[in-house]
Design a protein around this motif. Structure first.
Motif, PDB file in Angstrom:
ATOM      1  N   LEU A 168       1.836  -1.432   0.495  1.00 23.68           N
ATOM      2  CA  LEU A 168       2.294  -2.843   0.959  1.00 23.68           C
ATOM      3  C   LEU A 168       1.003  -3.585   1.735  1.00 23.68           C
ATOM      4  O   LEU A 168       0.903  -4.796   1.553  1.00 23.68           O
ATOM      5  N   GLU A 169      -0.031  -2.587   2.134  1.00 24.15           N
ATOM      6  CA  GLU A 169      -0.971  -3.186   2.834  1.00 24.15           C
ATOM      7  C   GLU A 169      -2.006  -3.728   1.714  1.00 24.15           C
ATOM      8  O   GLU A 169      -2.413  -4.878   1.930  1.00 24.15           O
ATOM      9  N   GLU A 170      -2.159  -3.049   0.671  1.00 18.18           N
ATOM     10  CA  GLU A 170      -3.066  -3.589  -0.369  1.00 18.18           C
ATOM     11  C   GLU A 170      -2.538  -4.631  -1.171  1.00 18.18           C
ATOM     12  O   GLU A 170      -3.521  -5.512  -1.478  1.00 18.18           O
ATOM     13  N   PHE A 171      -1.090  -4.871  -0.902  1.00 20.96           N
ATOM     14  CA  PHE A 171      -0.452  -6.031  -1.676  1.00 20.96           C
ATOM     15  C   PHE A 171      -0.463  -7.355  -0.655  1.00 20.96           C
ATOM     16  O   PHE A 171      -0.612  -8.568  -1.151  1.00 20.96           O
ATOM     17  N   GLY A 172      -1.081  -7.225   0.373  1.00 22.25           N
ATOM     18  CA  GLY A 172      -1.362  -8.079   1.397  1.00 22.25           C
ATOM     19  C   GLY A 172      -0.352  -8.589   2.370  1.00 22.25           C
ATOM     20  O   GLY A 172      -0.456  -9.565   2.806  1.00 22.25           O
ATOM     21  N   ILE A 173       0.583  -7.582   2.539  1.00 20.80           N
ATOM     22  CA  ILE A 173       1.538  -7.927   3.536  1.00 20.80           C
ATOM     23  C   ILE A 173       1.228  -7.621   5.030  1.00 20.80           C
ATOM     24  O   ILE A 173       0.399  -6.653   5.092  1.00 20.80           O
ATOM     25  N   ASP A 174       1.392  -8.453   5.858  1.00 23.84           N
ATOM     26  CA  ASP A 174       1.235  -8.379   7.379  1.00 23.84           C
ATOM     27  C   ASP A 174       1.988  -7.302   7.857  1.00 23.84           C
ATOM     28  O   ASP A 174       3.187  -7.437   7.930  1.00 23.84           O
TER      29      ASP A 174
END
Ligand code: NAD
Ligand code: FE2
Length: 383
Positions: A336-342
């Motif tokens: 999720l983090e790598e996908f750019g989700i805050d």
């Protein structure tokens, strides 16, 4: 216990499937609404369907506004066009998004109202004839009684169902999947893998769905990495088209479980493509589900060659989980983090997501009992 096993009215699969289906199209109606997206027009896939219809003197109009996963507003616009143009049957060309959109439009033509009216109900009045032509080896929507539509007012991905949503004709021509770029091949292929694993380990399994699920899992483990690395590999594309269909047939008759239940809220709120949100959840959700179904997961582990016959069920199921993790890594699944989700934003909606996931009914099909607190914890574990 007696069980029903539901499949599409007719299936034509393999290279040249559209050519073979051509003469059937004429029997379904006089004017088709072709539900598709702009990419299908650019790739020339829509033109191939147009030619097939012209060859048979069947009239048509194209609705190509499915520019993302389907929403209630896309469905309303498609319905208006269907009525304005006096269409009498539907053809979907594309991934799960156009196919699901076709089903929702078809449902409203005969059932009336708006699509959100059918949340939690069974859609029961037969739709006009529907033809599904998938271009991703993924959702299996060509063989399911489900459609997933976002309610834009409530930010919910609604899972709507009814046997009348089964396409009359499914045309699975692997040629259409050849152009899928690696990221789409990965996400949609992992969606199919998730369908097959969930169908095989759900509380609603039945002998026939097991046959399809097991076959799909084996085929996907063998051919999805090849299709991902070498999109032009015809054998891998053919095998993945069959696998996605098998997986669709399997979960249509045995349901999905916790992964899909938790995936839809992520898709609705953070606009992560469906297959990708499943893939992001696979490790944590299966780690949870394993405990309730060692025997079933162990059978999968042995079937894909990850575990040995002599391994205990617990060992074999853990090896299967590792094999799933490996394929997700090989297919470059981001976190999720790598996908750019805050992270903060994600944590602020965990309660809503957990509640929406439980409301869908899917997590409850998991063989291990699932509580809303478990679902919240799994969402937290993703970070
Ligand atoms: N009804 C069901 O049983 C069921 C099951 C699983 C998922 N779904 C739903 O299906 C939707 C997702 O469908 P999807 O994963 O197939 O993706 P999609 O239909 O949203 O397509 C994703 C992207 O891939 C492109 N694309 C599709 N085929 C291509 C090809 N051959 N070459 C190049 N580009 C191509 C599309 O134009 C689009 O931009 C979600 O809304 C999901 O919830 C439904
Ligand atoms: Fe899915």
């Amino acid at each position: 216990m007696a069980r029903e096993f539901i499949i599409p009215g007719q299936i034509i699969s393999g290279s040249g499937a559209l050519d073979m289906a051509e003469s059937k199209l004429k029997t379904l109606g006089k004017k088709a609404l072709i539900v598709t997206d702009k990419v299908m027009i650019q790739l020339g896939n829509a033109a191939a369907v147009e030619t097939a219809l012209k060859n048979q003197d069947v009239d048509y109009v194209i609705y190509s506004e499915i520019n993302g996963e389907p929403t209630d507003t896309m469905i309303e616009a498609g319905l208006a066009l269907y009525k304005e143009e006096n269409c009498d049957f539907l053809i979907a060309l594309g991934g799960g998004s156009p196919i699901d959109s076709m089903k929702a439009i078809g449902a409203l033509v005969t059932n009336g109202g708006s699509i959100s009216d059918y949340m939690g109900k069974v859609i029961s009045i037969p739709t006009p004839p529907m033809v599904a032509i998938p271009t991703t080896a993924g959702t299996g929507s060509e063989a399911t009684q489900f459609t997933i539509i976002t309610d834009t007012k409530k930010d919910i991905k609604m899972l709507l169902k009814g046997q009348v949503l089964m396409p009359s004709l499914a045309v699975i021509d692997p040629q259409f999947t050849m152009t899928a770029p690696p990221k789409i091949t990965a996400a949609t292929g992992l969606d199919a893998l998730t369908h097959a694993i969930e169908a095989y380990t759900s509380r609603k399994t039945q002998t026939l769905s097991d046959t399809f699920a097991l076959s799909a899992v084996k085929r996907i483990f063998e051919y999805l990495p090849i299709a991902f690395h070498d999109g032009k590999n015809v054998t891998a594309r053919e095998q993945m088209s069959v696998a996605a269909l098998e997986a669709g047939i399997a979960f249509n008759n045995a349901s999905v479980t916790i992964v899909h239940g938790m995936s839809r809220p992520i898709g609705a709120l953070f606009h992560v493509a469906h297959g990708l949100s499943n893939a992001m959840l696979l490790k944590e959700c299966l780690t949870f589900a394993l405990e309730g179904a060692y025997e079933r997961f162990a059978q999968l582990g042995r079937a894909v060659g990850a575990a040995k016959e002599e391994d205990s069920d617990k060992e074999a199921s853990e090896k299967f989980l590792k094999a799933v993790e490996n394929i997700c890594a090989e297919l470059e699944t981001p976190t999720l983090e790598e996908f750019g989700i805050d992270k903060e934003k994600f944590f602020s909606v965990i309660e809503k997501m957990a509640s929406d996931a439980m409301d869908s009914g899917s997590p409850q099909n998991t063989q291990r009992e699932v509580t809303v607190k478990d679902v919240e914890q799994i969402y937290r574990n993703l970070w």
